[in-house]
Scaffold this motif. Structure first.
Motif, mmCIF file in Angstrom:
data_model
loop_
_atom_site.group_PDB
_atom_site.id
_atom_site.type_symbol
_atom_site.label_atom_id
_atom_site.label_comp_id
_atom_site.label_asym_id
_atom_site.label_seq_id
_atom_site.Cartn_x
_atom_site.Cartn_y
_atom_site.Cartn_z
ATOM 1 N N UNK A 339 -1.437 9.255 43.767
ATOM 2 C CA UNK A 339 -2.834 8.584 43.989
ATOM 3 C C UNK A 339 -2.926 8.172 45.461
ATOM 4 N N UNK A 340 -1.965 7.473 46.129
ATOM 5 C CA UNK A 340 -1.870 7.205 47.128
ATOM 6 C C UNK A 340 -2.116 8.396 48.340
ATOM 7 N N UNK A 349 -6.765 -2.344 41.684
ATOM 8 C CA UNK A 349 -6.491 -3.284 40.621
ATOM 9 C C UNK A 349 -5.859 -2.341 39.347
ATOM 10 N N UNK A 350 -5.132 -2.820 38.766
ATOM 11 C CA UNK A 350 -4.226 -1.981 37.962
ATOM 12 C C UNK A 350 -4.548 -2.742 36.443
ATOM 13 N N UNK A 374 -0.808 -2.462 48.175
ATOM 14 C CA UNK A 374 -2.129 -1.904 48.032
ATOM 15 C C UNK A 374 -2.574 -2.641 46.628
ATOM 16 N N UNK A 375 -2.019 -3.151 45.766
ATOM 17 C CA UNK A 375 -2.134 -3.665 44.670
ATOM 18 C C UNK A 375 -2.198 -5.317 44.890
ATOM 19 N N UNK A 376 -3.155 -6.260 44.430
ATOM 20 C CA UNK A 376 -3.359 -7.820 44.638
ATOM 21 C C UNK A 376 -3.339 -8.162 43.133
ATOM 22 N N UNK A 431 -15.372 -2.845 54.128
ATOM 23 C CA UNK A 431 -14.515 -1.895 54.857
ATOM 24 C C UNK A 431 -13.326 -1.384 53.980
ATOM 25 N N UNK A 432 -12.916 -2.054 52.752
ATOM 26 C CA UNK A 432 -11.811 -1.832 51.978
ATOM 27 C C UNK A 432 -12.620 -0.847 50.638
ATOM 28 N N UNK A 433 -11.699 0.023 50.460
ATOM 29 C CA UNK A 433 -12.317 1.080 49.389
ATOM 30 C C UNK A 433 -11.608 0.528 48.087
ATOM 31 N N UNK A 434 -12.250 -0.185 47.002
ATOM 32 C CA UNK A 434 -11.674 -0.731 45.919
ATOM 33 C C UNK A 434 -11.467 0.527 44.763
#
Length: 458
Positions: A339-340, A349-350, A374-376, A431-434
């Motif tokens: 995935x990365x 988001x998981x 990558x995950x918050x 600017x971030x791709x979620x």
């Protein structure tokens, strides 16, 4: 009207199957399967078999082998487990789930013989045929009825006493072995390999993925004891090169008998490239005894037609919603790396749900390690399976692993979990791709696919 009746009938058969011992309660025995095959005229011997075991990648590899056989104009029966949406997905003819009418008709034909075996088991004080044993019997009967030119069979659990092992594989395939089902198969890779080596048959051919030394030693010893040829990834074949791209990757594979450049595989990750190399070697072993090169155009056609529902599958965009059926630590690690590498997400988001017979702590540890930075946000939920770990229990375990309490959301409802995760992904800074990843169990992924309107896992 008839389609509705077929659907109802499939549901009725499925309910009947579910009334038996559940899929995770497999019996370590073979005699009932032998008795069932004898009563039915040995449908397990009506076509040659490519038999697949391992810990991860079995279903993907089975699909790849199936695609290669179809590209060579062979009629194929594929048996895999578990299913994502419908039980008919487990039994495929020429790449498609068996039609509902055939599924019900063949079940009605084999049911009396299953009852005879059940009666013998009752006389011996043993439990009746299990869910998995019955579906395996049904698969053999469907393939014999078709008939097919070759059967591609995925082991349910282990190998030695797995219901599928009533067949003798012309080619035995072992995908990477790692720790899973340790309560049933053993606590280390050597013990697990001993169980899985049971599918190697005297007149067969062993094709193995690269293995940890303890597992490789077991497989090598079994092949030598049975006096069968053996080929291992990284020694006799493997991925020569791969270039990730949008929608998949381009591969060059060194096979047993040939070199196959410029293969476009529409799947992501080094692990799927590895699975494809194993599939190519298995095809070479089956079609030409390992000595004849495959037709490159046939192989390219096969690769174009490969799919792997529920394996890093994008179901929606804006934000991306990806599902992946990784259900053990090694699977989590492989899918995370893919995935990365391929999806270009800068915020993830998981949504996680895990079954009770899995090593949840190690899976959460792998998620924490692989997605650090990558995950918050992470949501813990559960599928409707009675084997699902309660969402709250996963949340508590996540705190012990190292997740911050403010980053955790817990809900028993998958639809609520998806809504929350999409909302959090949409809140990503400009600017971030979620994106959202739903993972942890096949049952969770299957229910997510249904909720999001994905087609059946064909």
């Amino acid at each position: 009207m008839s389609e509705d009746l077929d659907q109802f009938s499939v549901a009725s058969v499925y309910a009947e199957l579910l009334s038996r011992a559940p899929e995770n309660k497999m019996e370590p025995r073979m005699q009932p399967m032998v008795e069932a095959m004898d009563l039915l005229g040995e449908p397990n011997r009506t076509a040659p078999v490519i038999h697949i075991t391992g810990t991860n990648g079995k279903t993907s590899t089975a699909r790849m082998i199936e695609a290669g056989l179809l590209a060579h104009d062979l009629r194929v029966g594929r048996y895999t487990s578990p299913h994502l949406t419908s039980v008919t997905e487990r039994i495929c003819l020429d790449g498609q789930p068996v039609d509902d009418g055939t599924f019900v008709r063949i079940w009605d034909e084999v049911r009396p013989f299953i009852s005879l075996v059940d009666a013998k088991l009752a006389d011996r004080g043993e439990v009746p045929l299990t869910y998995f044993e019955c579906v395996t019997i049904l698969a053999f009967a469907v393939f014999a009825d078709a008939p097919v030119d070759v059967m591609v069979l995925e082991v349910g659990l282990g190998g030695i006493t797995d219901a599928t092992n009533v067949a003798d594989g012309s080619v035995s395939v072992v995908t990477p072995i790692s720790l899973d089902h340790t309560d049933l198969l053993g606590d280390d890779e050597r013990d697990i390999a001993l169980e899985k080596s049971g599918i190697i048959k005297s007149d067969g051919f062993l094709i193995s993925a690269a293995q940890v030394p303890a597992a490789a030693d077991v497989l090598l010893a079994e092949a030598r004891a049975k006096n069968v040829p053996y080929r291992f990834e990284g020694v006799e074949f493997g991925v020569e090169s791969r270039v990730p791209g949008v929608g998949g990757q381009q591969l060059t594979v060194s096979g047993l008998a040939g070199r196959y450049p410029d293969i476009l595989l529409p799947l992501h990750g080094a692990h799927q490239a590895q699975n494809f190399a194993v599939a190519v070697a298995a095809l070479e072993a089956f079609i030409g005894g390992g000595d004849h090169e495959l037709n490159i155009e046939n192989l390219r056609l096969a690769a174009e037609n490969i799919s792997a529902p529920g394996r890093l599958e994008t179901l929606r965009t804006g934000p991306s919603i990806v599902v992946d059926a990784a259900h053990n630590p090694a699977g989590i690690t492989a899918s995370a790396q893919a995935l990365k590498e391929s999806f270009g997400l800068s915020r993830l988001v998981l949504v996680v749900g895990i079954l009770q017979d899995k090593d949840a702590r190690e899976m959460l540890t792998a998620l924490y390690k692989e997605y650090e930075g990558l995950v918050e946000d992470i949501c813990f939920t559960q599928s409707t399976s009675p084997r699902a770990i309660p969402a709250g229990q996963l949340g508590t375990l996540a705190l012990e692993v190292g997740y911050a309490e403010q980053d955790i959301y817990v809900t028993e409802r998958l639809d609520d979990a998806i809504d929350w995760a999409v909302g959090r992904a949409d809140e990503a800074d400009p600017g971030l791709i979620g994106g959202v990843l739903i993972t942890g169990s096949i049952t969770l992924v299957g229910e997510a696919r249904t909720l999001l309107g994905a087609p059946e896992g064909t």
